[in-house]
Design a protein around this motif. Structure first.
Motif, PDB file in Angstrom:
ATOM      1  N   PHE A 219       0.849  -1.196   0.192  1.00  0.00           N
ATOM      2  CA  PHE A 219       0.111  -0.052   0.037  1.00  0.00           C
ATOM      3  C   PHE A 219       0.893   1.140  -0.042  1.00  0.00           C
ATOM      4  O   PHE A 219       1.794   1.424   0.690  1.00  0.00           O
ATOM      5  CB  PHE A 219      -0.923  -0.038   1.267  1.00  0.00           C
ATOM      6  CG  PHE A 219      -1.977  -0.980   1.147  1.00  0.00           C
ATOM      7  CD1 PHE A 219      -3.323  -0.884   0.548  1.00  0.00           C
ATOM      8  CD2 PHE A 219      -1.593  -2.250   1.745  1.00  0.00           C
ATOM      9  CE1 PHE A 219      -4.053  -2.157   0.451  1.00  0.00           C
ATOM     10  CE2 PHE A 219      -2.595  -3.522   1.595  1.00  0.00           C
ATOM     11  CZ  PHE A 219      -3.849  -3.135   1.327  1.00  0.00           C
ATOM     12  N   GLY A 223      -2.044   4.622   1.883  1.00  0.00           N
ATOM     13  CA  GLY A 223      -3.401   3.680   1.588  1.00  0.00           C
ATOM     14  C   GLY A 223      -4.166   3.994   0.459  1.00  0.00           C
ATOM     15  O   GLY A 223      -5.156   3.216   0.320  1.00  0.00           O
ATOM     16  N   ARG A 224      -3.837   4.910  -0.393  1.00  0.00           N
ATOM     17  CA  ARG A 224      -4.795   5.304  -1.521  1.00  0.00           C
ATOM     18  C   ARG A 224      -4.374   4.313  -2.659  1.00  0.00           C
ATOM     19  O   ARG A 224      -5.235   4.038  -3.535  1.00  0.00           O
ATOM     20  CB  ARG A 224      -4.693   6.541  -2.068  1.00  0.00           C
ATOM     21  CG  ARG A 224      -5.085   7.588  -0.990  1.00  0.00           C
ATOM     22  CD  ARG A 224      -4.854   8.944  -1.524  1.00  0.00           C
ATOM     23  NE  ARG A 224      -4.987  10.365  -0.736  1.00  0.00           N
ATOM     24  CZ  ARG A 224      -4.124  10.749  -0.249  1.00  0.00           C
ATOM     25  NH1 ARG A 224      -3.124  10.135   0.001  1.00  0.00           N
ATOM     26  NH2 ARG A 224      -4.309  11.861   0.569  1.00  0.00           N
ATOM     27  N   VAL A 225      -3.207   3.777  -2.602  1.00  0.00           N
ATOM     28  CA  VAL A 225      -2.913   2.921  -3.894  1.00  0.00           C
ATOM     29  C   VAL A 225      -2.378   1.582  -3.341  1.00  0.00           C
ATOM     30  O   VAL A 225      -1.589   1.497  -2.587  1.00  0.00           O
ATOM     31  CB  VAL A 225      -1.709   3.661  -4.425  1.00  0.00           C
ATOM     32  CG1 VAL A 225      -1.223   2.716  -5.852  1.00  0.00           C
ATOM     33  CG2 VAL A 225      -2.069   5.095  -5.069  1.00  0.00           C
ATOM     34  N   ALA A 226      -3.014   0.560  -3.920  1.00  0.00           N
ATOM     35  CA  ALA A 226      -2.904  -0.835  -3.310  1.00  0.00           C
ATOM     36  C   ALA A 226      -2.187  -1.425  -4.766  1.00  0.00           C
ATOM     37  O   ALA A 226      -2.730  -1.202  -5.809  1.00  0.00           O
ATOM     38  CB  ALA A 226      -3.901  -1.653  -2.820  1.00  0.00           C
ATOM     39  N   SER A 227      -1.132  -2.201  -4.529  1.00  0.00           N
ATOM     40  CA  SER A 227      -0.676  -3.133  -5.723  1.00  0.00           C
ATOM     41  C   SER A 227      -0.181  -4.677  -5.315  1.00  0.00           C
ATOM     42  O   SER A 227       0.005  -4.693  -4.174  1.00  0.00           O
ATOM     43  CB  SER A 227       0.532  -2.164  -6.408  1.00  0.00           C
ATOM     44  OG  SER A 227       1.617  -2.137  -5.474  1.00  0.00           O
ATOM     45  N   LEU A 252      -8.067  -5.761  -4.424  1.00  0.00           N
ATOM     46  CA  LEU A 252      -7.292  -4.552  -3.853  1.00  0.00           C
ATOM     47  C   LEU A 252      -8.130  -3.473  -3.826  1.00  0.00           C
ATOM     48  O   LEU A 252      -8.175  -2.770  -3.051  1.00  0.00           O
ATOM     49  CB  LEU A 252      -5.969  -4.402  -4.828  1.00  0.00           C
ATOM     50  CG  LEU A 252      -4.984  -5.306  -4.908  1.00  0.00           C
ATOM     51  CD1 LEU A 252      -3.996  -4.894  -6.139  1.00  0.00           C
ATOM     52  CD2 LEU A 252      -4.419  -5.586  -3.367  1.00  0.00           C
ATOM     53  N   ARG A 253      -8.941  -3.441  -4.944  1.00  0.00           N
ATOM     54  CA  ARG A 253      -9.967  -2.146  -4.995  1.00  0.00           C
ATOM     55  C   ARG A 253     -10.884  -2.374  -3.879  1.00  0.00           C
ATOM     56  O   ARG A 253     -11.471  -1.374  -3.250  1.00  0.00           O
ATOM     57  CB  ARG A 253     -10.771  -2.216  -6.361  1.00  0.00           C
ATOM     58  CG  ARG A 253     -11.816  -1.271  -6.426  1.00  0.00           C
ATOM     59  CD  ARG A 253     -12.335  -1.119  -7.808  1.00  0.00           C
ATOM     60  NE  ARG A 253     -12.890  -2.130  -8.562  1.00  0.00           N
ATOM     61  CZ  ARG A 253     -13.046  -2.285  -9.943  1.00  0.00           C
ATOM     62  NH1 ARG A 253     -12.993  -1.153 -10.461  1.00  0.00           N
ATOM     63  NH2 ARG A 253     -13.343  -3.234 -10.450  1.00  0.00           N
ATOM     64  N   VAL A 258      -8.412   2.416  -0.417  1.00  0.00           N
ATOM     65  CA  VAL A 258      -7.858   2.364  -1.704  1.00  0.00           C
ATOM     66  C   VAL A 258      -8.535   2.938  -2.561  1.00  0.00           C
ATOM     67  O   VAL A 258      -9.937   3.039  -2.956  1.00  0.00           O
ATOM     68  CB  VAL A 258      -7.745   0.762  -1.798  1.00  0.00           C
ATOM     69  CG1 VAL A 258      -7.202   0.763  -3.415  1.00  0.00           C
ATOM     70  CG2 VAL A 258      -6.709   0.268  -1.002  1.00  0.00           C
ATOM     71  N   ALA A 261      -5.987   0.813  -7.663  1.00  0.00           N
ATOM     72  CA  ALA A 261      -5.453  -0.457  -7.519  1.00  0.00           C
ATOM     73  C   ALA A 261      -4.525  -0.968  -8.879  1.00  0.00           C
ATOM     74  O   ALA A 261      -5.017  -0.595  -9.976  1.00  0.00           O
ATOM     75  CB  ALA A 261      -6.569  -1.846  -7.341  1.00  0.00           C
ATOM     76  N   CYS A 321       0.583   7.090  -7.641  1.00  0.00           N
ATOM     77  CA  CYS A 321       0.846   7.710  -6.232  1.00  0.00           C
ATOM     78  C   CYS A 321       0.740   9.254  -6.333  1.00  0.00           C
ATOM     79  O   CYS A 321       0.024  10.025  -5.625  1.00  0.00           O
ATOM     80  CB  CYS A 321       1.947   7.387  -5.421  1.00  0.00           C
ATOM     81  SG  CYS A 321       1.875   5.663  -5.048  1.00  0.00           S
TER      82      CYS A 321
END
Ligand code: AMP
Ligand code: MN
Ligand code: MN
Length: 328
Positions: A219, A223-227, A252-253, A258, A261, A321
Motif C-alpha cells: 500500500f 493507503g490510497r494505492v494498492a498493488s 485490492l480495489r 484504496v 489498484a 501515487c
C-alpha cells in the motif's frame, strides 16, 4: 474518438448487404470480448451469413461454457478475404493481435466498442463510452434492427454485460443495463445457472495465485494505492495461465481507503502488463495508462510497458501515487 458515429441502421444495413463476415476482439480476452463475439456471430449466422469468429487465444477454458463456444477459434495462419471485418471491444486496432492479421482484405471495417480511448479506426464506427459493456451496445443494435435474439445469444450477451459491470456493480451500470438484463432473462436464460458457471467454477490454481499475489501486496500514498505483482518465476511454479488472473485485482480495489489498484505481471517478451482500477473519477486510470502507451476506461485500464519488472513497477507506482495524492 471519431467525430461521426455511424448509426445502428447503417451498421445493420452493412450486415444485410454483405455475406462473409469476420468477427474479432482483443488479445487477453475477457467475458465481454468473447460473449460479444459469439452473440454477434450467432445473430449473423441466423441471418444466413458466412461467419468467422476469431480470437488470438481461441476460446478460454473458463468461458468454454458459453453457448456455441466451439464456433470461436484461433485465426487462420493464411490471411482470408472477407466482406466485413468487425472489431468488438477493442480500444486500439493492434490489440486484435493475430486475428487482425488474418484479414487479407475486407470491403468494410466495422468498429463497435465502449472504450473512451478508442480512436475510431474503421469505416463504420460505433463507440459509446457511456455503455458499460460492448455486449450492451450489441443488444441495442440487435434490438433496433430486429435481428434474431435467441437464448444462446441472450446468454452470451448476459455474460458480456455481467462480467464488464462487475456483476452489475460498477457506476456505469444504468437503469438501461438492468432493463436489458431483464429482456435477456425474458428470453429464457437462468440467472443462477449462468452466474454459477461464470463466477463459481474457477480452477483451484486461481486461488493459489491469489495467495502468492497477496504476499507481494503493498500500500502506498497513505493507503490510497494498492498493488501486487506476479513475476515469471512464480507464474511458472504455479502453472498459471493468463486467464487465471482476471478479476483478482478487485480484491485490492475492495479495500477501504484504496482509490487506485494496480496489478503488475511480468511477461516473457520483456514487457510488463499493467492492469489498473480506480474508485474515483478524480483518478482517471485510462489517462495514466495512455501515458504509458495503453488505454481503457476511466475506472479500468491497462498497458503493456517495456522495461524491467522492478523499473516499470517503480515508474508506474510513482505516477499513480502522484495523481492519487494530488487529486484525492
Ligand atoms: P484489464 O486490466 O486487462 O482487464 O483491462 C482493463 C481495461 O483496459 C480493458 O477495458 C482493456 O480493454 C483496457 N486495456 C487493457 N490493456 C490495454 C492496453 N495495453 N492498451 C489499451 N487498452 C488496454
Ligand atoms: Mn474487454
Ligand atoms: Mn468491454
Amino acid at each position: 474518438m471519431s467525430a461521426s458515429r455511424s448509426s445502428f441502421a447503417e451498421i445493420g444495413r452493412a450486415f444485410c448487404q454483405h455475406h462473409r463476415v469476420a468477427i474479432m476482439s482483443h488479445v487477453r480476452p475477457d467475458g465481454d470480448a468473447l460473449g460479444s463475439e459469439l452473440a454477434l456471430g450467432l445473430c449473423l449466422q441466423q441471418l444466413g451469413k458466412e461467419v468467422h469468429i476469431w480470437n488470438e487465444e481461441g476460446m478460454l477454458e473458463k468461458y468454454s461454457f458459453l453457448p456455441r463456444a466451439e464456433l470461436l477459434s484461433k485465426p487462420p495462419a493464411v490471411p482470408q478475404d472477407v466482406d466485413l471485418a468487425v472489431a468488438l471491444d477493442t480500444a486500439i486496432q493492434n490489440r486484435l493481435g493475430t486475428a487482425g492479421q488474418a484479414i487479407r482484405s475486407a470491403k468494410l471495417w466495422i468498429n463497435i466498442d465502449h472504450h473512451v480511448s478508442n480512436p475510431g479506426y474503421g469505416d463504420l464506427v460505433y463507440i459509446d463510452p457511456s455503455a458499460p459493456a460492448t455486449g450492451q451496445i450489441l443488444f441495442e443494435l440487435i434490438n433496433s434492427q430486429k435481428f434474431p435474439l435467441d437464448q444462446d445469444i441472450a446468454e452470451n450477451l448476459f455474460v458480456a454485460i455481467s462480467t464488464d459491470t462487475g456483476s452489475f456493480q460498477y457506476p456505469n451500470t444504468t437503469a438501461r443495463t438492468f432493463e436489458i438484463a431483464g429482456e435477456l432473462v425474458h428470453v429464457g436464460l437462468n440467472v443462477g445457472e449462468i452466474s454459477r458457471k461464470t463466477y463459481e467454477n474457477y480452477p483451484r490454481r486461481r486461488l493459489e495465485l491469489l495467495r502468492e499475489l497477496l504476499r507481494t501486496m503493498r500500500f502506498d500514498a497513505d493507503g490510497r494505492v494498492a498493488s501486487f505483482a506476479l513475476d515469471l518465476k512464480t507464474a511458472a511454479e504455479l502453472g498459471v495461465i493468463p486467464e487465471d488472473n482476471e478479476g483478482l485485482i478487485d480484491h485490492l480495489r475492495a479495500v477501504r481507503g484504496v482509490i487506485a489498484a494496480v496489478f503488475f505481471e511480468e511477461l516473457a517478451d520483456g514487457k510488463v502488463r499493467v492492469s489498473m482500477r480506480s474508485k474515483s473519477d478524480a483518478v482517471d486510470v485510462s489517462a495514466i495508462c495512455q501515458k504509458f502507451g495503453g488505454g481503457g476506461h476511466k475506472l479500468a485500464a491497462g498497458a503493456r510497458i517495456r522495461g524491467t519488472f522492478a523499473e516499470v513497477r517503480e515508474r508506474v507506482l510513482e505516477e499513480v501515487c502522484d495523481i492519487a495524492k494530488r487529486n484525492t
